[in-house]
Design an enzyme around this catalytic site. Structure first.
Site, PDB file in Angstrom:
ATOM      1  N   LYS A  93       0.751  -1.240   0.210  1.00 17.94           N
ATOM      2  CA  LYS A  93      -0.014   0.182   0.017  1.00 17.94           C
ATOM      3  C   LYS A  93       0.729   1.179  -0.061  1.00 17.94           C
ATOM      4  O   LYS A  93       0.440   2.193  -0.697  1.00 17.94           O
ATOM      5  CB  LYS A  93      -0.929   0.094   0.996  1.00 17.94           C
ATOM      6  CG  LYS A  93      -1.934  -1.035   1.313  1.00 17.94           C
ATOM      7  CD  LYS A  93      -2.677  -1.565   0.132  1.00 17.94           C
ATOM      8  CE  LYS A  93      -3.379  -2.944   0.026  1.00 17.94           C
ATOM      9  NZ  LYS A  93      -3.921  -3.273  -1.318  1.00 17.94           N
ATOM     10  N   LYS A 135      -1.447   2.736   9.242  1.00 17.45           N
ATOM     11  CA  LYS A 135      -1.807   1.622   8.364  1.00 17.45           C
ATOM     12  C   LYS A 135      -0.743   0.634   8.031  1.00 17.45           C
ATOM     13  O   LYS A 135       0.355   1.211   7.753  1.00 17.45           O
ATOM     14  CB  LYS A 135      -2.156   2.194   6.966  1.00 17.45           C
ATOM     15  CG  LYS A 135      -3.605   2.911   7.181  1.00 17.45           C
ATOM     16  CD  LYS A 135      -4.113   3.096   5.962  1.00 17.45           C
ATOM     17  CE  LYS A 135      -5.416   4.190   6.101  1.00 17.45           C
ATOM     18  NZ  LYS A 135      -5.812   4.390   4.593  1.00 17.45           N
ATOM     19  N   LYS A 214     -18.554  -5.533   2.619  1.00 16.33           N
ATOM     20  CA  LYS A 214     -19.716  -4.709   1.899  1.00 16.33           C
ATOM     21  C   LYS A 214     -21.116  -5.496   2.007  1.00 16.33           C
ATOM     22  O   LYS A 214     -20.994  -6.735   1.981  1.00 16.33           O
ATOM     23  CB  LYS A 214     -19.195  -4.514   0.478  1.00 16.33           C
ATOM     24  CG  LYS A 214     -17.893  -3.392   0.286  1.00 16.33           C
ATOM     25  CD  LYS A 214     -17.469  -3.309  -1.137  1.00 16.33           C
ATOM     26  CE  LYS A 214     -16.097  -2.793  -1.128  1.00 16.33           C
ATOM     27  NZ  LYS A 214     -15.360  -2.987  -2.360  1.00 16.33           N
ATOM     28  N   GLU A 252      -9.960   2.540  -5.692  1.00 15.11           N
ATOM     29  CA  GLU A 252     -10.927   2.824  -4.775  1.00 15.11           C
ATOM     30  C   GLU A 252     -10.536   4.228  -4.093  1.00 15.11           C
ATOM     31  O   GLU A 252      -9.323   4.515  -3.927  1.00 15.11           O
ATOM     32  CB  GLU A 252     -10.697   1.822  -3.498  1.00 15.11           C
ATOM     33  CG  GLU A 252     -11.089   0.481  -3.647  1.00 15.11           C
ATOM     34  CD  GLU A 252     -11.088  -0.572  -2.320  1.00 15.11           C
ATOM     35  OE1 GLU A 252     -11.557  -1.834  -2.376  1.00 15.11           O
ATOM     36  OE2 GLU A 252     -10.470  -0.130  -1.708  1.00 15.11           O
ATOM     37  N   ARG A 269      -8.332  -7.166  -9.408  1.00 16.99           N
ATOM     38  CA  ARG A 269      -9.438  -8.305 -10.009  1.00 16.99           C
ATOM     39  C   ARG A 269     -10.624  -7.819 -10.387  1.00 16.99           C
ATOM     40  O   ARG A 269     -10.854  -6.523 -10.115  1.00 16.99           O
ATOM     41  CB  ARG A 269      -9.226  -9.139  -8.686  1.00 16.99           C
ATOM     42  CG  ARG A 269     -10.061  -8.422  -7.605  1.00 16.99           C
ATOM     43  CD  ARG A 269     -10.536  -9.143  -6.349  1.00 16.99           C
ATOM     44  NE  ARG A 269     -11.351  -8.514  -5.376  1.00 16.99           N
ATOM     45  CZ  ARG A 269     -11.028  -7.614  -4.735  1.00 16.99           C
ATOM     46  NH1 ARG A 269      -9.694  -7.318  -4.464  1.00 16.99           N
ATOM     47  NH2 ARG A 269     -11.873  -6.907  -3.651  1.00 16.99           N
ATOM     48  N   VAL A 272     -16.474  -8.346  -6.469  1.00 18.98           N
ATOM     49  CA  VAL A 272     -17.825  -9.168  -6.410  1.00 18.98           C
ATOM     50  C   VAL A 272     -19.128  -8.153  -6.919  1.00 18.98           C
ATOM     51  O   VAL A 272     -19.888  -8.457  -7.663  1.00 18.98           O
ATOM     52  CB  VAL A 272     -18.189  -9.252  -4.844  1.00 18.98           C
ATOM     53  CG1 VAL A 272     -19.667  -9.307  -4.539  1.00 18.98           C
ATOM     54  CG2 VAL A 272     -17.305 -10.248  -4.171  1.00 18.98           C
ATOM     55  N   ARG A 313     -26.037  -7.940  -1.012  1.00 18.23           N
ATOM     56  CA  ARG A 313     -25.210  -9.403  -0.931  1.00 18.23           C
ATOM     57  C   ARG A 313     -26.095 -10.384  -0.014  1.00 18.23           C
ATOM     58  O   ARG A 313     -26.339  -9.913   1.070  1.00 18.23           O
ATOM     59  CB  ARG A 313     -23.860  -9.110  -0.333  1.00 18.23           C
ATOM     60  CG  ARG A 313     -22.999  -8.448  -1.349  1.00 18.23           C
ATOM     61  CD  ARG A 313     -21.643  -8.322  -0.816  1.00 18.23           C
ATOM     62  NE  ARG A 313     -20.745  -7.646  -1.571  1.00 18.23           N
ATOM     63  CZ  ARG A 313     -19.198  -7.678  -1.481  1.00 18.23           C
ATOM     64  NH1 ARG A 313     -18.903  -8.450  -0.930  1.00 18.23           N
ATOM     65  NH2 ARG A 313     -18.565  -6.728  -2.332  1.00 18.23           N
TER      66      ARG A 313
END
Ligand code: MV4
Length: 422
Positions: A93, A135, A214, A252, A269, A272, A313
Site C-alpha cells: 500500500k 496503516k 460490503k 478505490e 481483480r 464481487v 449481497r
C-alpha cells in the site's frame, strides 16, 4: 464467446453448479482452501491436463496473487488479470501510494513512505496533525489499521500495531495518514489494454459496509455529480495509465463531505460488485476481461451510467446474531425475477452450503431508471426471495430498503455503526 470452460473444485464443492455446467471439471483437492483453491500446483496441473489456454481467477483466493500470475506466465497459461509486477506494485500500500503521488493522483496527506521508529511516528503525527491513521503497508481491507488521536495513544499503539502487522502479514511496514472523518467509499471501475490506454466505467458507492465487509453497492452514487465523476474518472485513468495497467481493475477512493477525494487502494481483480456496473453501462465485464487478455484494445471512450443499479449481497449469515455464519442445507429456494432483476448464484434447492468458505451465496441485482424506482424494485425482489433451511441477510436488506436515511442517500462508511436491526 464460444470458449470451452473447465471448472476446478474442491471435494466440498462437488455439488456446486459450476461443476455441473462447465464443459469439464477437475477436482483439485479437499475442502480446506490451502489444499485446493490456494494450491497452485494442483490448479496448474488441472490447466495442463485439460490443455487450457488461460485461467480466470475470479475474486478472492489467488486472484491478486503475484506468484500465481507469475507461475501462469511461466507455464504459458494466460492469467486473466494483470502481470505479477502490477499486482505486487498495488499490493504494497505504501508503494502504491507513492506511485499514485508520482502520477498526480490525489492521496491522503501523510508520511512519505514507511515510518521506522516511534520517534519518527511522533514527528510525522505532529506534521500531519491529529487525528491520524496508522496503516500496515501489507494490509488493506481494514486489516492492521488504527485511528490515533494523541501522542499518548500513539505511544501505546505504535509497537502493538506494528507487531500485529508483522504477525498477520509477515511484513511490519507501517505508514501514516491524516484520518478522514466519516468518508464515503466510492470506487471507479477502469479497464486498461496492452497498448497502455485506459478508460473508466464510472463509479460504485460501497459505503454500506460492516467490519469492512460490503453489504450493498449502488451506481450511480447518490453523492456523485457530473463534475466529481469527471474528476474521479480522470484520476482513475491516470492511476491505471501510470502503471500501464492491463485488464479490468478498480481504483478505490475515500470521499469526504466536501467532495475531496483521495486514492485509497487499487484492486487488480474483478470485484464481487461488478454486476451493477454491467447493468448501468450495458456491458459484460467478464467478456471484457477475456478480450483484454487476448490483446484486443479498449474502445477509447468512457462509460456513464444510463440507469440506476443496486446490489444486495445475500449471505448465509444471521443478521440478528451479529451476522454469524449460517451454513447448512437450503430446503426451499424461490428466486425473484422479472424485468430488471438479476440473481447471480451457485446455489439451488437441496444444496448444502459448506462451512469452509465465504458466506455469500447470491447477489441480488436490480436495475431501473431512477434510484427511487430501483430501491422499490429491490424491496419487492427481496420480499419475493425465499430461502429456507438457513439464515440469510435478506431481513437486513428489507429493512435497509425502507430506511429513511438510506432512501435519502444520506449515508457514509459509518452508517452501519448506527443501524439497529428491528
Ligand atoms: C482511511 C479512513 C479514514 N482516513 N484512511 C478502511 C479500509 C482500508 N482500505 C482503508 N480504510 C479506511 N482508511 C484515512 N486516512 C477510513 C477507512 C475506513 C473505511 C474505508 C472504506 C470503507 C469503509 C471503511 C470503514 C472504516 C474505515
Amino acid at each position: 464467446m464460444g470458449i470451452k470452460t473447465v471448472a476446478v473444485y474442491s471435494t466440498a464443492d462437488r455439488e456446486s453448479l459450476h461443476v455441473r455446467f462447465a464443459d469439464e471439471a477437475v477436482c483439485i483437492g479437499p475442502a480446506p482452501s490451502k489444499e485446493s483453491y490456494l494450491n497452485m500446483a494442483a490448479i496448474i496441473s488441472a490447466a495442463e491436463i485439460t490443455n487450457s489456454d488461460g485461467i480466470h481467477p475470479g475474486y478472492g483466493f489467488l486472484s491478486e496473487n503475484a506468484k500465481f500470475s507469475h507461475i501462469c506466465e511461466e507455464h504459458g497459461i494466460k492469467f486473466i488479470g494483470p502481470s505479477p509486477e502490477m499486482i505486487t506494485a498495488m499490493g504494497d500500500k505504501a508503494t502504491a501510494k507513492a506511485t499514485m503521488i508520482k502520477a498526480g493522483v490525489p492521496t491522503v496527506p501523510g508520511s512519505e513512505g514507511l515510518i521506522d521508529t516511534l520517534e519518527d511516528a511522533l514527528k510525522a503525527a505532529s506534521e500531519v496533525g491529529y487525528p491520524v491513521m496508522i496503516k500496515a503497508t501489507a494490509g488493506g481491507g481494514g486489516k492492521g489499521m488504527r485511528i490515533i488521536r494523541s501522542d499518548e495513544e500513539l505511544n501505546v499503539q505504535w509497537d502493538k500495531a506494528r507487531a500485529e502487522a508483522g504477525a498477520a502479514f509477515g511484513n511490519d511496514g507501517m505508514y501514516m495518514e491524516k484520518f478522514i472523518e466519516e468518508p464515503r467509499h466510492i470506487e471507479i471501475q477502469i479497464a486498461g489494454d496492452q497498448n497502455g490506454n485506459a478508460c473508466h466505467l464510472s463509479e460504485r458507492d460501497c459505503s454500506v459496509q460492516r467490519r469492512h465487509q460490503k453489504l450493498v453497492e449502488e451506481t450511480p452514487s447518490p453523492f456523485m455529480d457530473d463534475n466529481l465523476r469527471e474528476a474521479m474518472g480522470k484520476a482513475a485513468i491516470k492511476a491505471a495509465e501510470a502503471i500501464r495497467y492491463e485488464g479490468v481493475g478498480t481504483v478505490e477512493f475515500l470521499v469526504d463531505k466536501y467532495k475531496n477525494f483521495y486514492f485509497m487502494e487499487m484492486n487488480t481483480r474483478i470485484q464481487v460488485e461488478h454486476p451493477i456496473t454491467e447493468e448501468v453501462i450495458n456491458y459484460d465485464l467478464i467478456k471484457e476481461q477475456i478480450k483484454l487478455a487476448a490483446g484486443i484494445p479498449i474502445s477509447g471512450k468512457n462509460y456513464y451510467p444510463e440507469k440506476h443499479a443496486i446490489e444486495c449481497r445475500i449471505n448465509a449469515e444471521d443478521p440478528y446474531n451479529g451476522f454469524r455464519p449460517s451454513p447448512g442445507k437450503i430446503t426451499t429456494l424461490h428466486v425473484p425475477g422479472g424485468h430488471g432483476v438479476r440473481v447471480d448464484t451457485h446455489v439451488y434447492a437441496g444444496y448444502t452450503i459448506p462451512p469452509h468458505y465465504d458466506s455469500m451465496i447470491a447477489k441480488l441485482i436490480v436495475v431501473h431508471q431512477t434510484r427511487e424506482e430501483a430501491i422499490d424494485k429491490m424491496l419487492r425482489a427481496l420480499q419475493e426471495f425465499v430461502i429456507e433451511g438457513i439464515k440469510t441477510t435478506i431481513p437486513f436488506h428489507i429493512q435497509l430498503m425502507q430506511d429513511e436515511r438510506f432512501r435519502k442517500g444520506d449515508y457514509t462508511t459509518k452508517f452501519m455503526d448506527d443501524f439497529v436491526l428491528k
